[in-house]
Design a protein around this motif. Structure first.
Motif, mmCIF file in Angstrom:
data_model
loop_
_atom_site.group_PDB
_atom_site.id
_atom_site.type_symbol
_atom_site.label_atom_id
_atom_site.label_comp_id
_atom_site.label_asym_id
_atom_site.label_seq_id
_atom_site.Cartn_x
_atom_site.Cartn_y
_atom_site.Cartn_z
ATOM 1 N N ASN A 351 0.837 -1.195 0.000
ATOM 2 C CA ASN A 351 0.000 0.000 0.000
ATOM 3 C C ASN A 351 0.874 1.247 0.000
ATOM 4 O O ASN A 351 2.084 1.184 0.220
ATOM 5 C CB ASN A 351 -0.960 -0.001 1.195
ATOM 6 N N TYR A 352 0.248 2.364 -0.235
ATOM 7 C CA TYR A 352 0.951 3.635 -0.248
ATOM 8 C C TYR A 352 -0.031 4.768 0.003
ATOM 9 O O TYR A 352 -1.243 4.551 0.041
ATOM 10 C CB TYR A 352 1.713 3.854 -1.553
ATOM 11 N N MET A 353 0.504 5.965 0.199
ATOM 12 C CA MET A 353 -0.346 7.135 0.293
ATOM 13 C C MET A 353 -0.677 7.593 -1.114
ATOM 14 O O MET A 353 0.211 7.971 -1.878
ATOM 15 C CB MET A 353 0.361 8.255 1.059
ATOM 16 N N ALA A 354 -1.972 7.540 -1.473
ATOM 17 C CA ALA A 354 -2.401 7.840 -2.837
ATOM 18 C C ALA A 354 -2.516 9.350 -3.026
ATOM 19 O O ALA A 354 -3.175 10.036 -2.230
ATOM 20 C CB ALA A 354 -3.733 7.163 -3.125
ATOM 21 N N TYR A 355 -1.888 9.853 -4.058
ATOM 22 C CA TYR A 355 -1.888 11.293 -4.304
ATOM 23 C C TYR A 355 -3.282 11.802 -4.686
ATOM 24 O O TYR A 355 -3.813 12.744 -4.081
ATOM 25 C CB TYR A 355 -0.886 11.635 -5.406
ATOM 26 N N THR A 356 -3.902 11.178 -5.687
ATOM 27 C CA THR A 356 -5.185 11.674 -6.196
ATOM 28 C C THR A 356 -6.249 11.680 -5.114
ATOM 29 O O THR A 356 -6.949 12.686 -4.901
ATOM 30 C CB THR A 356 -5.649 10.815 -7.380
ATOM 31 N N GLN A 357 -6.410 10.550 -4.423
ATOM 32 C CA GLN A 357 -7.421 10.462 -3.374
ATOM 33 C C GLN A 357 -7.135 11.448 -2.236
ATOM 34 O O GLN A 357 -8.055 12.031 -1.663
ATOM 35 C CB GLN A 357 -7.497 9.035 -2.829
ATOM 36 N N SER A 358 -5.851 11.632 -1.895
ATOM 37 C CA SER A 358 -5.496 12.563 -0.821
ATOM 38 C C SER A 358 -5.842 14.000 -1.201
ATOM 39 O O SER A 358 -6.331 14.781 -0.365
ATOM 40 C CB SER A 358 -4.004 12.445 -0.494
ATOM 41 N N VAL A 359 -5.585 14.372 -2.462
ATOM 42 C CA VAL A 359 -5.922 15.716 -2.923
ATOM 43 C C VAL A 359 -7.425 15.933 -2.900
ATOM 44 O O VAL A 359 -7.915 16.987 -2.448
ATOM 45 C CB VAL A 359 -5.348 15.955 -4.341
ATOM 46 N N ILE A 360 -8.178 14.936 -3.403
ATOM 47 C CA ILE A 360 -9.641 15.059 -3.402
ATOM 48 C C ILE A 360 -10.165 15.204 -1.973
ATOM 49 O O ILE A 360 -11.042 16.030 -1.686
ATOM 50 C CB ILE A 360 -10.269 13.833 -4.094
ATOM 51 N N TYR A 361 -9.625 14.403 -1.073
ATOM 52 C CA TYR A 361 -10.037 14.460 0.331
ATOM 53 C C TYR A 361 -9.702 15.822 0.934
ATOM 54 O O TYR A 361 -10.508 16.412 1.672
ATOM 55 C CB TYR A 361 -9.321 13.338 1.090
ATOM 56 N N ASP A 362 -8.533 16.349 0.608
ATOM 57 C CA ASP A 362 -8.115 17.658 1.120
ATOM 58 C C ASP A 362 -9.011 18.765 0.570
ATOM 59 O O ASP A 362 -9.469 19.636 1.324
ATOM 60 C CB ASP A 362 -6.658 17.900 0.735
ATOM 61 N N LYS A 363 -9.262 18.746 -0.739
ATOM 62 C CA LYS A 363 -10.085 19.786 -1.351
ATOM 63 C C LYS A 363 -11.535 19.702 -0.900
ATOM 64 O O LYS A 363 -12.265 20.706 -0.960
ATOM 65 C CB LYS A 363 -10.015 19.676 -2.879
ATOM 66 N N SER A 364 -11.962 18.517 -0.469
ATOM 67 C CA SER A 364 -13.353 18.337 -0.021
ATOM 68 C C SER A 364 -13.528 18.694 1.448
ATOM 69 O O SER A 364 -14.632 18.559 1.986
ATOM 70 C CB SER A 364 -13.796 16.890 -0.260
ATOM 71 N N GLY A 365 -12.476 19.109 2.136
ATOM 72 C CA GLY A 365 -12.581 19.524 3.523
ATOM 73 C C GLY A 365 -12.168 18.490 4.540
ATOM 74 O O GLY A 365 -12.266 18.725 5.749
ATOM 75 N N GLY A 366 -11.694 17.325 4.096
ATOM 76 C CA GLY A 366 -11.281 16.288 5.030
ATOM 77 C C GLY A 366 -9.955 16.618 5.684
ATOM 78 O O GLY A 366 -8.987 16.955 4.991
ATOM 79 N N THR A 367 -9.899 16.549 6.996
ATOM 80 C CA THR A 367 -8.656 16.839 7.701
ATOM 81 C C THR A 367 -8.725 16.287 9.112
ATOM 82 O O THR A 367 -9.803 16.095 9.672
ATOM 83 C CB THR A 367 -8.387 18.363 7.755
ATOM 84 N N GLY A 368 -7.558 16.000 9.681
ATOM 85 C CA GLY A 368 -7.493 15.555 11.068
ATOM 86 C C GLY A 368 -7.423 14.046 11.216
ATOM 87 O O GLY A 368 -7.843 13.282 10.338
ATOM 88 N N LYS A 369 -6.876 13.636 12.346
ATOM 89 C CA LYS A 369 -6.694 12.207 12.607
ATOM 90 C C LYS A 369 -8.029 11.491 12.858
ATOM 91 O O LYS A 369 -8.172 10.312 12.532
ATOM 92 C CB LYS A 369 -5.751 12.014 13.797
ATOM 93 N N ILE A 370 -9.004 12.205 13.447
ATOM 94 C CA ILE A 370 -10.295 11.556 13.723
ATOM 95 C C ILE A 370 -10.998 11.198 12.424
ATOM 96 O O ILE A 370 -11.471 10.063 12.243
ATOM 97 C CB ILE A 370 -11.177 12.477 14.591
ATOM 98 N N SER A 371 -11.077 12.156 11.497
ATOM 99 C CA SER A 371 -11.740 11.867 10.225
ATOM 100 C C SER A 371 -10.973 10.823 9.436
ATOM 101 O O SER A 371 -11.569 9.973 8.758
ATOM 102 C CB SER A 371 -11.894 13.146 9.403
#
Length: 835
Positions: A351-371
């Motif tokens: 596995n790895y940290m996915a760039y595309t999904q991470s960007v989408i999550y960031d732009k959609s407001g996702g942040t923090g360890k809880i989420s």
């Protein structure tokens, strides 16, 4: 407090859309890739019986468990949620999204084919395969962890870019082919495409629609306007497909029977929780593991590991830039190490940290360890219900996604890179693509390594001439200004002087591929000297710009030394290593170049021995102002010599030319230095000081004027660590160093200094120009004796005897001229041309 709680609640609810979007993407991506982990010919019994001709000649057997696709989807989700939890806990990002390393699907097929070759299609083969999957993830994790712990993250960047691009494009072809196979439920072939042309046509239609929308929705720079266009389009394929069935009055069961949907991915049991939920671990048996498979799989495991390493140095910096976050690459490598090792310990995939999904999550407001943790928990829920949901997803969705990603990767490697590589690199890209899809991943990685090495050799041959250039030393100057009038006359003479020194400068990597060109270029330069009066007596070979020398080139250089002496009548060859550590090679080139010496003329009469320039006496030549008389006599020896830098090499060559005409001139320049000691009388000291001043003055200077000038100098004594002056202080004196050693330091630069040796003046520029001191001068010897001319006496002398003061002007001009024409200015490009 209520306000803070309200903000937190509102923030938590605001992240729900981002969490749902990522979970939906996980399911959408997990279905096409999950059903692709095993070769298409390894099918379930009830499905294989209806597709006898669907497998290729090698993989054609019954999968030992029901629900092969469900197993694959859970493999994807398991690796994904392990990565999600680890990255959330350890990564420097506040919103990383973990994903199974889907680009490694071809390696899964390669390992499966090896297992089938040795153990067939039974449950023992599946057990061995899962152990190999886990072992490969553990290996990848260990490599990531070691690189991170040792702060070696940058080592990943040493893989040639065109090799990576070739692998990416090859993966693209494989994924596109897999998309067709998932759509048909059969191995890719012209016959099967003809048989399943209707399903293929649906996939091509959806792909064409997405490509058209992608073209229409671009800005004036040709970049996509909407980053979510493709994800939303893939999500809409399923409802659109159901809508088309309804409009055409086609029953869903008829579409299932026609192969437009995946078969029931849960097998015969439709319960969410059953024994098949743990199929990843239920049948693993180390006692049935095939060790011959492991031995044969070593190349595949190595290739898989190398290919897995390329994603992190791409994804991490890209996401850091997109999210405006500063992270430590080594910390991210460590987190990838733990995530892969934990996944592998349970038989999971990489596995790895996915760039595309991470960007989408960031732009959609996702942040923090809880989420981030909630995303992982939701992915675990998909682990239970995902295969059931996937049974209602049409094959065309999975096929379109795989085809689209494959085409994008192929275009990235073949079309976008066309203008970025030269033809040799681009040919390597195409070769890797062909090898990967005909002979497999292992051979593709081998082809990549071979083409990388070949490209390096070819480009060095084509674009880098090992000989940077050559020039006469007629306009070059060393920092040895303590020469007698006669010695300077010898060096300035066209027949006997510096014009008989030839400097040849090498550059880059010297290796077996360009050493023949190096030898030929050098001999061609020497062959151009036709007149006996113009032929070089001394050749200086400068390796200051050489970054590496292999053994073939080292031995060729040793042979070249003999060729130059025997065929071109070169009396002395001086080799410049460019570093105190010697030449940049394992081969002891310094020893070989110093080993062969001869005597010239009547050297025996002055006690010259062939070993004089080797051993301990060699180091004395790096400090030519302190040569003993015996060493001066030894300058009559010819052969070869090794110097640390170009300056000491030029001094050595100059000394040789002077000794060749009149060895006494070297003794006159250096002999008094050696005789002056702590027991020397004041008279001897003043004689030496006067001799030094005479040597610094122009040749046409009258001695009585020099004596008049010297009469104004006053003796001063300094001890170790005394400051002669500090940077920025007033220029109130000119000093002549007659014993000891001083150092000049620039205060505003890190470690910039210059040693001041006996026989040189300092401070004349500040007094003459009327500016403050531009450096700090400090005593570094136990004692230093200087003769000082104060600015008051300087001005007084300027009134009474301006011609004497004019000598100081000439010394200053000579000093600046030597600076401009100093040989070190020619190592790199410079605007300091001879004046």
């Amino acid at each position: 407090v209520k306000h803070d709680v309200g903000k937190r609640v509102w923030k938590a609810f605001g992240q729900i859309p981002a969490i749902l979007l990522i979970v939906m993407f996980h399911l959408m991506i997990g279905i096409p890739f999950g059903v692709s982990y095993f070769p298409i010919g390894w099918q379930e019994a009830n499905y294989a019986s209806t597709n006898e001709d669907s497998a290729d000649d090698f993989v054609k057997g019954t999968f030992p468990l029901p629900g092969k696709e469900a197993l694959g989807i859970r493999m994807f989700l398991f690796s994904t949620f392990i990565g999600q939890f680890i990255f959330t806990a350890m990564s420097g990002f506040v919103n990383p999204i973990g994903l199974q390393m889907v680009e490694n699907v071809p390696f899964c097929h390669a390992l499966a084919q090896l297992v089938i070759k040795h153990q067939g299609y039974g449950i023992e083969a599946l057990s061995t395969l899962f152990i190999l999957f886990g072992l490969s993830s553990i290996i990848v994790g260990i490599v990531f962890l070691v690189l991170g712990k040792l702060n070696l993250g940058r080592i990943i960047y040493y893989i040639p870019n065109h090799v990576l691009v070739g692998c990416i494009a090859g993966i693209g072809v494989f994924l596109a082919k897999t998309g067709f196979e998932v759509t048909m439920g059969a191995v890719f072939s012209v016959k099967r495409i003809e048989y399943h042309w209707q399903q293929i046509l649906v996939v091509l239609g959806f792909e064409a629609g997405l490509r058209l929308l992608d073209i229409l929705f671009r800005d004036k720079d040709g970049k996509p306007k909407y980053s979510l266009l493709s994800p939303i389009y893939f999500c809409m394929i399923t409802p659109i497909f159901y809508l088309i069935l309804w409009l055409l009055s086609v029953d869903v069961q008829d579409a299932i029977d026609a192969g437009y949907f995946f078969p029931s991915l849960q097998g015969d049991d439709t319960n969410l929780i059953d024994e098949h939920l743990i199929d990843m671990w239920r049948f693993i048996d180390i006692t049935t593991f095939s060790w011959p498979v492991l031995w044969e799989a070593v190349p595949t495991l190595i290739s898989l590991t190398l290919f897995s390493l390329i994603h992190v140095p791409i994804n991490i910096p890209a996401f850091a830039l997109s999210s405006n976050t500063e992270v430590d690459m080594n910390v991210e490598l460590v987190s990838h190490g733990f995530s892969n090792m934990i996944s592998g310990f349970f038989g999971g995939l990489q596995n790895y940290m996915a760039y595309t999904q991470s960007v989408i999550y960031d732009k959609s407001g996702g942040t923090g360890k809880i989420s981030g943790t909630i995303v992982g928990v939701a992915t675990i829920a998909l682990f239970f219900i995902g295969p059931t949901v996937a049974s209602f997803i049409p094959r065309c969705m999975a096929g379109t996604l795989l085809l689209h990603v494959g085409i994008d990767l192929f275009l990235e490697g073949v079309y976008d890179s066309y203008s970025k590589f030269d033809m040799l690199e681009y040919g390597s890209v195409l070769l890797i693509i062909i090898v990967m899809n005909i002979f497999g991943m292992d051979n593709a990685m081998i082809a990549g390594l071979l083409t990388g090495a070949f490209t390096f050799v070819a480009q060095n041959l084509a674009y880098t001439n090992p000989v940077r250039g050559s020039m006469s030393a007629a306009t070059l100057r060393s920092d040895n200004r303590q020469r007698t009038y006669k010695a300077r006359a010898i060096l300035e003479d066209h027949i006997t002087g510096r014009s008989r020194i030839l400097v040849i400068q090498f550059q880059g990597h010297l290796f077996f591929g360009n050493v023949a060109n190096l030898t030929k270029s050098t001999t061609d330069i020497l062959s151009e000297q036709t007149s006996d009066l113009d032929k070089a007596l001394v050749v200086i070979f400068d390796f200051s710009l050489v970054v590496g020398i292999d053994s073939s080139a080292s031995q060729a250089i040793t042979k070249l030394k003999n060729v130059i002496r025997n065929e071109y009548d070169v009396e002395l060859s001086v080799f410049v290593s460019g570093s105190a550590e010697g030449f940049p090679c394992i081969y002891n080139l310094s020893k070989e170049l110093k080993a062969d010496l001869e005597k010239i003329d009547d050297a025996d009469e002055i006690g010259c021995s062939g070993d004089t320039l080797t051993g301990e006496s060699m180091s004395l030549l790096d400090f030519p102002r302190a040569l003993s008389y015996d060493t001066v006599q030894a300058m009559q020896c010819s052969g070869s010599h090794v110097s640390v830098d170009l300056n000491t090499a030029l001094i050595y060559a100059e000394n040789y030319l002077i000794a060749r005409q009149d060895v006494a001139q070297l003794e006159n320049s250096f002999g008094v230095t050696n005789k002056l000691s702590t027991t020397s009388s004041l008279l001897e000291e003043r004689e030496f000081a006067l001799r030094s001043l005479i040597n610094l003055c122009p040749i046409q200077a009258q001695q009585d004027l020099v004596e008049t000038l010297f009469s104004k100098f006053e003796r001063e004594i300094y001890i170790k660590d005394d400051f002669i002056w500090k940077q920025g202080s007033a220029s109130n004196s000119i000093k002549l160093l007659v014993r000891g050693m001083l150092v000049s330091v620039l205060e505003n630069e890190a470690g910039t200094f210059e040693t001041i040796t006996v026989g040189n003046t300092i401070g004349e520029l500040g007094v003459i120009e009327g500016v403050a001191r531009i450096s700090t001068v400090k005593c570094t010897s136990e004692e230093a004796i200087v003769y000082s001319l104060s600015v008051e006496l300087y001005e007084e002398l300027a009134e009474s005897c301006p011609k004497a003061v004019r000598l100081l002007d000439m010394i200053c001009i000579s000093y600046l001229s030597a600076r401009v024409q100093h040989v070190s200015n020619r190592v790199f490009e410079t605007r300091c041309l001879p004046i």
